[in-house]
Design a protein around this motif. Sequence first.
Motif, PDB file in Angstrom:
ATOM      1  N   ALA A  94      -7.589   0.932  -2.347  1.00 11.41           N
ATOM      2  CA  ALA A  94      -8.916   0.841  -2.960  1.00 11.41           C
ATOM      3  C   ALA A  94      -9.146   2.010  -3.915  1.00 11.41           C
ATOM      4  N   GLU A  95      -8.729   3.203  -3.521  1.00 12.22           N
ATOM      5  CA  GLU A  95      -8.870   4.369  -4.398  1.00 12.22           C
ATOM      6  C   GLU A  95      -8.032   4.198  -5.661  1.00 12.22           C
ATOM      7  N   ALA A  96      -6.800   3.725  -5.507  1.00 12.93           N
ATOM      8  CA  ALA A  96      -5.917   3.541  -6.665  1.00 12.93           C
ATOM      9  C   ALA A  96      -6.479   2.513  -7.649  1.00 12.93           C
ATOM     10  N   TYR A  97      -7.230   1.562  -7.136  1.00  8.91           N
ATOM     11  CA  TYR A  97      -7.819   0.510  -7.973  1.00  8.91           C
ATOM     12  C   TYR A  97      -9.239   0.848  -8.435  1.00  8.91           C
ATOM     13  N   GLY A  98      -9.727   2.014  -8.069  1.00 10.20           N
ATOM     14  CA  GLY A  98     -11.072   2.414  -8.472  1.00 10.20           C
ATOM     15  C   GLY A  98     -12.171   1.726  -7.684  1.00 10.20           C
ATOM     16  N   ALA A  99     -11.804   1.174  -6.526  1.00  9.54           N
ATOM     17  CA  ALA A  99     -12.760   0.423  -5.717  1.00  9.54           C
ATOM     18  C   ALA A  99     -13.279   1.225  -4.522  1.00  9.54           C
ATOM     19  N   TRP A 100     -13.079   2.520  -4.537  1.00 11.62           N
ATOM     20  CA  TRP A 100     -13.603   3.386  -3.480  1.00 11.62           C
ATOM     21  C   TRP A 100     -14.357   4.508  -4.163  1.00 11.62           C
ATOM     22  N   GLY A 101     -15.582   4.747  -3.738  1.00 15.75           N
ATOM     23  CA  GLY A 101     -16.343   5.812  -4.367  1.00 15.75           C
ATOM     24  C   GLY A 101     -17.734   5.930  -3.799  1.00 15.75           C
ATOM     25  N   LEU A 107      -9.960   0.854 -13.267  1.00  9.22           N
ATOM     26  CA  LEU A 107      -8.944   0.217 -14.097  1.00  9.22           C
ATOM     27  C   LEU A 107      -9.602  -0.546 -15.234  1.00  9.22           C
ATOM     28  N   ALA A 108      -8.853  -0.726 -16.315  1.00 13.94           N
ATOM     29  CA  ALA A 108      -9.335  -1.473 -17.471  1.00 13.94           C
ATOM     30  C   ALA A 108      -8.261  -2.460 -17.901  1.00 13.94           C
ATOM     31  N   THR A 109      -8.670  -3.459 -18.650  1.00 16.32           N
ATOM     32  CA  THR A 109      -7.738  -4.452 -19.165  1.00 16.32           C
ATOM     33  C   THR A 109      -6.579  -3.768 -19.870  1.00 16.32           C
ATOM     34  N   GLY A 110      -5.358  -4.198 -19.533  1.00 13.84           N
ATOM     35  CA  GLY A 110      -4.154  -3.636 -20.136  1.00 13.84           C
ATOM     36  C   GLY A 110      -3.494  -2.551 -19.313  1.00 13.84           C
ATOM     37  N   ASP A 111      -4.226  -1.945 -18.361  1.00 19.03           N
ATOM     38  CA  ASP A 111      -3.624  -0.936 -17.485  1.00 19.03           C
ATOM     39  C   ASP A 111      -2.571  -1.595 -16.598  1.00 19.03           C
ATOM     40  N   THR A 112      -1.590  -0.818 -16.180  1.00 19.52           N
ATOM     41  CA  THR A 112      -0.634  -1.302 -15.187  1.00 19.52           C
ATOM     42  C   THR A 112      -1.328  -1.271 -13.828  1.00 19.52           C
ATOM     43  N   ALA A 113      -1.301  -2.394 -13.133  1.00 17.32           N
ATOM     44  CA  ALA A 113      -1.916  -2.456 -11.808  1.00 17.32           C
ATOM     45  C   ALA A 113      -1.092  -1.619 -10.834  1.00 17.32           C
ATOM     46  N   PRO A 114      -1.746  -0.756 -10.054  1.00 19.11           N
ATOM     47  CA  PRO A 114      -1.004   0.055  -9.085  1.00 19.11           C
ATOM     48  C   PRO A 114      -0.275  -0.818  -8.055  1.00 19.11           C
ATOM     49  N   ALA A 115       0.968  -0.487  -7.807  1.00 19.30           N
ATOM     50  CA  ALA A 115       1.744  -1.201  -6.797  1.00 19.30           C
ATOM     51  C   ALA A 115       1.158  -0.915  -5.418  1.00 19.30           C
ATOM     52  N   PHE A 116       1.285  -1.885  -4.531  1.00 22.06           N
ATOM     53  CA  PHE A 116       0.863  -1.662  -3.155  1.00 22.06           C
ATOM     54  C   PHE A 116       1.673  -2.557  -2.223  1.00 22.06           C
ATOM     55  N   THR A 117       1.756  -2.117  -0.988  1.00 19.63           N
ATOM     56  CA  THR A 117       2.268  -2.923   0.113  1.00 19.63           C
ATOM     57  C   THR A 117       1.352  -2.643   1.294  1.00 19.63           C
ATOM     58  N   LEU A 118       0.718  -3.692   1.797  1.00 21.41           N
ATOM     59  CA  LEU A 118      -0.193  -3.582   2.934  1.00 21.41           C
ATOM     60  C   LEU A 118       0.136  -4.688   3.924  1.00 21.41           C
ATOM     61  N   GLN A 119      -0.293  -4.501   5.161  1.00 15.91           N
ATOM     62  CA  GLN A 119      -0.092  -5.547   6.160  1.00 15.91           C
ATOM     63  C   GLN A 119      -1.224  -6.555   6.107  1.00 15.91           C
ATOM     64  N   ASP A 120      -0.839  -7.832   6.261  1.00 16.55           N
ATOM     65  CA  ASP A 120      -1.858  -8.870   6.344  1.00 16.55           C
ATOM     66  C   ASP A 120      -2.317  -9.000   7.793  1.00 16.55           C
ATOM     67  N   SER A 121      -3.182  -9.957   8.049  1.00 19.65           N
ATOM     68  CA  SER A 121      -3.765 -10.107   9.376  1.00 19.65           C
ATOM     69  C   SER A 121      -2.733 -10.483  10.440  1.00 19.65           C
ATOM     70  N   THR A 122      -1.546 -10.941  10.027  1.00 19.47           N
ATOM     71  CA  THR A 122      -0.500 -11.289  10.995  1.00 19.47           C
ATOM     72  C   THR A 122       0.511 -10.167  11.187  1.00 19.47           C
ATOM     73  N   GLY A 123       0.349  -9.055  10.459  1.00 20.94           N
ATOM     74  CA  GLY A 123       1.266  -7.935  10.555  1.00 20.94           C
ATOM     75  C   GLY A 123       2.389  -7.979   9.531  1.00 20.94           C
ATOM     76  N   LYS A 124       2.388  -8.990   8.677  1.00 23.14           N
ATOM     77  CA  LYS A 124       3.422  -9.127   7.643  1.00 23.14           C
ATOM     78  C   LYS A 124       3.075  -8.245   6.446  1.00 23.14           C
ATOM     79  N   ASP A 125       4.088  -7.578   5.882  1.00 21.28           N
ATOM     80  CA  ASP A 125       3.879  -6.781   4.672  1.00 21.28           C
ATOM     81  C   ASP A 125       3.704  -7.698   3.468  1.00 21.28           C
ATOM     82  N   VAL A 126       2.690  -7.418   2.678  1.00 20.18           N
ATOM     83  CA  VAL A 126       2.418  -8.146   1.436  1.00 20.18           C
ATOM     84  C   VAL A 126       2.339  -7.114   0.324  1.00 20.18           C
ATOM     85  N   SER A 127       3.103  -7.346  -0.741  1.00 16.79           N
ATOM     86  CA  SER A 127       3.145  -6.422  -1.873  1.00 16.79           C
ATOM     87  C   SER A 127       2.626  -7.094  -3.129  1.00 16.79           C
ATOM     88  N   LEU A 128       2.109  -6.293  -4.037  1.00 18.48           N
ATOM     89  CA  LEU A 128       1.714  -6.840  -5.336  1.00 18.48           C
ATOM     90  C   LEU A 128       2.926  -7.489  -5.999  1.00 18.48           C
TER      91      LEU A 128
END
Length: 160
Positions: free
Chosen positions: A101-108, A5-26
């Motif tokens: 991580a892949e959507a954010y370019g942080a996997w490779g 990703l680069a400055t100005g790009d739209t950040a990919p939406a996500f919803t993941l579970q936190d350590s308590t099992g609660k869904d957290v979204s961007l």
Amino acid sequence: MAQRLATGDTAPAFTLQDSTGKDVSLADFRGRHVVVYFYPAASTPGCTKEACDFRDSLASLAGSGYDVVGISPDAAPKLVKFAEAEQLNFPLLSDADHAVAEAYGAWGEKKNYGKTYEGLIRSTIVVDPEGKVALAQYNVRATGHVAKLRRDLGLEAASK
């Protein structure tokens, strides 16, 4: 390798579970800046140092309008232990299939001790209140990263 990703790009939406099992979204952070940082593994020396640096800087970051979210491929039970052991005061999210991580370019591709493999690239993406990338940093160092991030965001004068 995933597209970074680069400055100005739209950040990919996500919803993941936190350590308590609660869904957290961007989307939960809309209207505030959010620091989304990716780390390889909970309870390892470098990741612990980085998480504790975020923990210790959280009050000043929050006071400047920044929330913090940590994302790793760890399962929720490991994140619970990590958060409790280090008294972490921000959400840790499980990205077990590393899709975010892949959507954010942080996997490779990574290299370690002469071996090449696929894995999580320590990265930090700052998302602005409108959901755009304000800052993208890849291959960051665990030690000193939060201090550098604070300087890059113009927050170095703020106290911890």
